[in-house]
Design an enzyme around this catalytic site. Sequence first.
Site, PDB file in Angstrom:
ATOM      1  N   THR A 139       0.931  -1.279   0.018  1.00 38.87           N
ATOM      2  CA  THR A 139       0.030   0.075  -0.104  1.00 38.87           C
ATOM      3  C   THR A 139       0.901   1.172   0.018  1.00 38.87           C
ATOM      4  O   THR A 139       0.297   2.361  -0.549  1.00 38.87           O
ATOM      5  CB  THR A 139      -0.773  -0.091   1.118  1.00 38.87           C
ATOM      6  N   SER A 152       1.998  -7.830  -0.600  1.00 42.47           N
ATOM      7  CA  SER A 152       2.847  -8.806   0.031  1.00 42.47           C
ATOM      8  C   SER A 152       2.046 -10.157   0.374  1.00 42.47           C
ATOM      9  O   SER A 152       2.858 -11.160   1.082  1.00 42.47           O
ATOM     10  CB  SER A 152       3.103  -8.104   1.690  1.00 42.47           C
TER      11      SER A 152
HETATM   12  N1  ASP Z   1      -2.290  -5.917   0.819  1.00 44.52           N
HETATM   13  C1  ASP Z   1      -0.957  -5.143   1.152  1.00 44.52           C
HETATM   14  C2  ASP Z   1       0.244  -5.759   1.171  1.00 44.52           C
HETATM   15  O1  ASP Z   1       0.224  -6.257   2.298  1.00 44.52           O
HETATM   16  C3  ASP Z   1      -1.574  -4.218   2.198  1.00 44.52           C
HETATM   17  C4  ASP Z   1      -0.538  -3.296   2.753  1.00 44.52           C
HETATM   18  O2  ASP Z   1       0.498  -2.875   2.347  1.00 44.52           O
HETATM   19  O3  ASP Z   1      -0.971  -2.755   3.795  1.00 44.52           O
HETATM   20  O4  ASP Z   1       0.901  -5.740   0.114  1.00 44.52           O
END
Ligand code: ASP
Length: 345
Positions: free
Chosen positions: A14, A59
């Site tokens: 994010t 991630s």
């Molecule tokens: N889905 C995202 C990730 O972990 C969430 C984030 O970065 O906060 O890559």
Amino acid sequence: MKRSTILIIYTGGTIGMKTDEATGALVPFDFSGIYEEFPSLKRLNVDIEVFTITPPIDSSNVAVENWVYMARIIRDNYARYDGFVILHGTDTMSYSAAALSFMLENLAKPVIFTGSQIPIGILRTDGRENLITAIEIAGARNEDGNPIVPEVALYFQNRLFRGNRTTKHSAEALNAFASFNYQPLADVGVNIQYNSAVIAPYAPDFSDEFRISENLSDDVVVVKLFPGIRPATLRAMLIDSGARGVVLETYGAGNAPTSQWFVDLVKEAVDRGVVVVNVSQCKDGAVQMHLYETGLALQEAGVVSGHVMTVEAAVAKLMYVLGKNLPLSETLDLMRRPLRGEFTL
Ligand code: ASP
């Protein structure tokens, strides 16, 4: 004091998104333009360079090969930089920070993970502060010129944690991470207050050169106990899966059923050479198998205490230790003692 040089490794998540002015959609932020975006960074006593992993990954898609890639980037750039900031999605950041803490052997420089809950290109982002403070921490040195935080750490919302002690505990709050069983390495307010008593000492033994361990074993399963778990389910996970390592998530202070079938199954796995590590489903507090009959049975079956280890750290440590392919007694010895401050005896 000479300026510190910092390498930012952007992996995805994010933090790396901004709103496209024309369409309003979220698009990737280009971290190579970091000084244009945040001119105030020039006032820090650091020089920054950026390495972007392409394509950036959410991630949730991180796998062992991504950890190996991150470790290689650090190894290949280790001599050129004083510290590293890894920008990473929050969802699995605790796993990655734990994994890197083991894979980076004889580390004597800061490796600071951070990310954000709100994209960096959104006005109310938490990413700007996380990024700027992580850079400052990665470049911070004491009067002797040595790094203040020579270990893998995770910075989020005003607190710096040991990398292998964290858990993402909120999908909503901006303080998304917690370290239930270890004090923050630093608290950030008007000033950055380093808690030097709990930071790994800067004591690099130069006879032991920095190196990375690239061999991680993925023969690991996590088994979370629940009342009513069936013998066949447990057998499938402990024995039939062919796992070499099991993270057994038990109740309270490391307790599990005393039913004969349960104890026999665990014992069968241990006797086959499976390394079973006991971690608690409670976030706070330690496994103490000797306290209750329900824990003692596991101890007598040969289960290894995970002490206060997080599940994330236990998984990463098992992968790292099993990846060394050592004789069982040496594997158990490494599992029983803290290697990077993942628990304290
Ligand atoms: N889905 C995202 C990730 O972990 C969430 C984030 O970065 O906060 O890559």
